[in-house]
Design a protein around this motif. Structure first.
Motif, PDB file in Angstrom:
ATOM      1  N   MET A   1      37.756  18.673  14.201  1.00  0.00           N
ATOM      2  CA  MET A   1      36.936  18.276  13.052  1.00  0.00           C
ATOM      3  C   MET A   1      35.912  19.348  12.702  1.00  0.00           C
ATOM      4  SD  MET A   1      36.009  14.334  13.888  1.00  0.00           S
ATOM      5  CE  MET A   1      37.256  13.080  14.075  1.00  0.00           C
ATOM      6  N   SER A   2      35.569  19.386  11.419  1.00  0.00           N
ATOM      7  CA  SER A   2      34.452  20.225  10.980  1.00  0.00           C
ATOM      8  C   SER A   2      33.165  19.550  11.464  1.00  0.00           C
ATOM      9  CB  SER A   2      34.447  20.342   9.466  1.00  0.00           C
ATOM     10  OG  SER A   2      34.077  19.107   8.878  1.00  0.00           O
ATOM     11  N   PRO A   3      32.052  20.280  11.481  1.00  0.00           N
ATOM     12  CA  PRO A   3      30.790  19.639  11.876  1.00  0.00           C
ATOM     13  C   PRO A   3      30.440  18.412  11.039  1.00  0.00           C
ATOM     14  CG  PRO A   3      30.542  22.010  11.916  1.00  0.00           C
ATOM     15  CD  PRO A   3      31.900  21.721  11.307  1.00  0.00           C
ATOM     16  N   SER A   4      30.689  18.465   9.749  1.00  0.00           N
ATOM     17  CA  SER A   4      30.354  17.297   8.913  1.00  0.00           C
ATOM     18  C   SER A   4      31.297  16.119   9.186  1.00  0.00           C
ATOM     19  CB  SER A   4      30.361  17.656   7.428  1.00  0.00           C
ATOM     20  OG  SER A   4      31.635  18.058   7.006  1.00  0.00           O
ATOM     21  N   GLU A   5      32.584  16.398   9.424  1.00  0.00           N
ATOM     22  CA  GLU A   5      33.520  15.325   9.778  1.00  0.00           C
ATOM     23  C   GLU A   5      33.132  14.692  11.116  1.00  0.00           C
ATOM     24  OE1 GLU A   5      37.765  16.772   7.882  1.00  0.00           O
ATOM     25  OE2 GLU A   5      37.040  17.767   9.700  1.00  0.00           O
TER      26      GLU A   5
ATOM     27  N   LYS B   1      30.121  14.608  12.462  1.00  0.00           N
ATOM     28  CA  LYS B   1      28.894  13.838  12.249  1.00  0.00           C
ATOM     29  C   LYS B   1      29.213  12.477  11.650  1.00  0.00           C
ATOM     30  CE  LYS B   1      24.506  13.889   9.783  1.00  0.00           C
ATOM     31  NZ  LYS B   1      23.634  14.657   8.874  1.00  0.00           N
ATOM     32  N   THR B   2      30.026  12.449  10.607  1.00  0.00           N
ATOM     33  CA  THR B   2      30.405  11.183   9.966  1.00  0.00           C
ATOM     34  C   THR B   2      31.093  10.267  10.972  1.00  0.00           C
ATOM     35  OG1 THR B   2      30.636  12.271   7.830  1.00  0.00           O
ATOM     36  CG2 THR B   2      31.745  10.154   8.090  1.00  0.00           C
ATOM     37  N   TYR B   3      32.033  10.800  11.715  1.00  0.00           N
ATOM     38  CA  TYR B   3      32.776  10.017  12.707  1.00  0.00           C
ATOM     39  C   TYR B   3      31.826   9.419  13.747  1.00  0.00           C
ATOM     40  CZ  TYR B   3      35.572   9.149  16.879  1.00  0.00           C
ATOM     41  OH  TYR B   3      36.130   8.591  18.003  1.00  0.00           O
ATOM     42  N   LEU B   4      30.953  10.242  14.303  1.00  0.00           N
ATOM     43  CA  LEU B   4      30.046   9.765  15.360  1.00  0.00           C
ATOM     44  C   LEU B   4      29.006   8.783  14.837  1.00  0.00           C
ATOM     45  CD1 LEU B   4      29.585  13.040  17.429  1.00  0.00           C
ATOM     46  CD2 LEU B   4      30.895  11.002  18.066  1.00  0.00           C
TER      47      LEU B   4
END
Length: 174
Positions: free
Chosen positions: A159-163, A165-168
């Motif tokens: 995942m990208s950092p933003s993906e 973050k959203t997931y977590l």
């Protein structure tokens, strides 16, 4: 900007992988391939006594101690004038050393080992084990670590950092 400052900002700080590559090229320590060295790692006053295998990750604040500083007292009281005590440190392949761990002189760490955060490793560590504590002791095997964690891991490395973050944030929104 001085060349040293440029190298420091572009190479040393940029990533753990680039930091390891820089140290390897400079010949500071013997190091295998695919290693990572995070911030504030100290390879001590005799880094040439340290050997790292392939796929070694050394996290923030780890200290490698290659000598026994206590002999200073014996030098000063005249019992062992001009004496020093040294020891090699050898780290195997596929080893993770946790934040602020200390590796003492003469220690060999086997392959496939996890060294826990803040551990002080004073004795050799067998392959395929997890060690933690002060002094560090084997707390489980790599197989036991896998069994304990296989159902709770998150597959986020792609995942990208933003993906991520959203997931977590979604996972831990309760």
């Amino acid at each position: 900007m001085k060349m040293v400052d440029y190298l420091y900002k572009k190479i040393i700080i940029s990533s753990p992988t680039k930091r390891a590559e820089f140290l390897k090229k400079k010949g500071h320590i013997k190091m295998g391939n695919n290693c990572q060295v995070f911030d504030n790692v100290s390879f001590g006053s005799e880094p040439y006594l340290i050997e790292l295998g392939d796929n070694v990750r050394i996290t923030k604040g780890v200290n490698f101690i290659t000598h026994d500083g206590g002999v200073w007292v014996l030098r000063n009281n005249g019992l062992l004038k001009n004496a020093d005590i040294f020891g090699r440190i050898k780290i195997g392949h596929n080893v993770h050393i946790g934040i602020n761990a200390v590796i003492m002189p003469g220690v060999t760490i086997g392959d496939n080992v996890i060294v826990g955060v803040g551990a002080i490793v004073t004795k050799d560590v067998p392959p395929n084990s997890v060690v933690a504590g002060i002094p560090a002791k084997v707390i489980k095997s790599i197989d036991e670590y896998f069994e304990k964690n296989k159902t709770i891991v998150d597959f986020t490395k792609h995942m990208s950092p933003s993906e991520k973050k959203t997931y977590l944030l979604e996972k831990y929104s309760n």
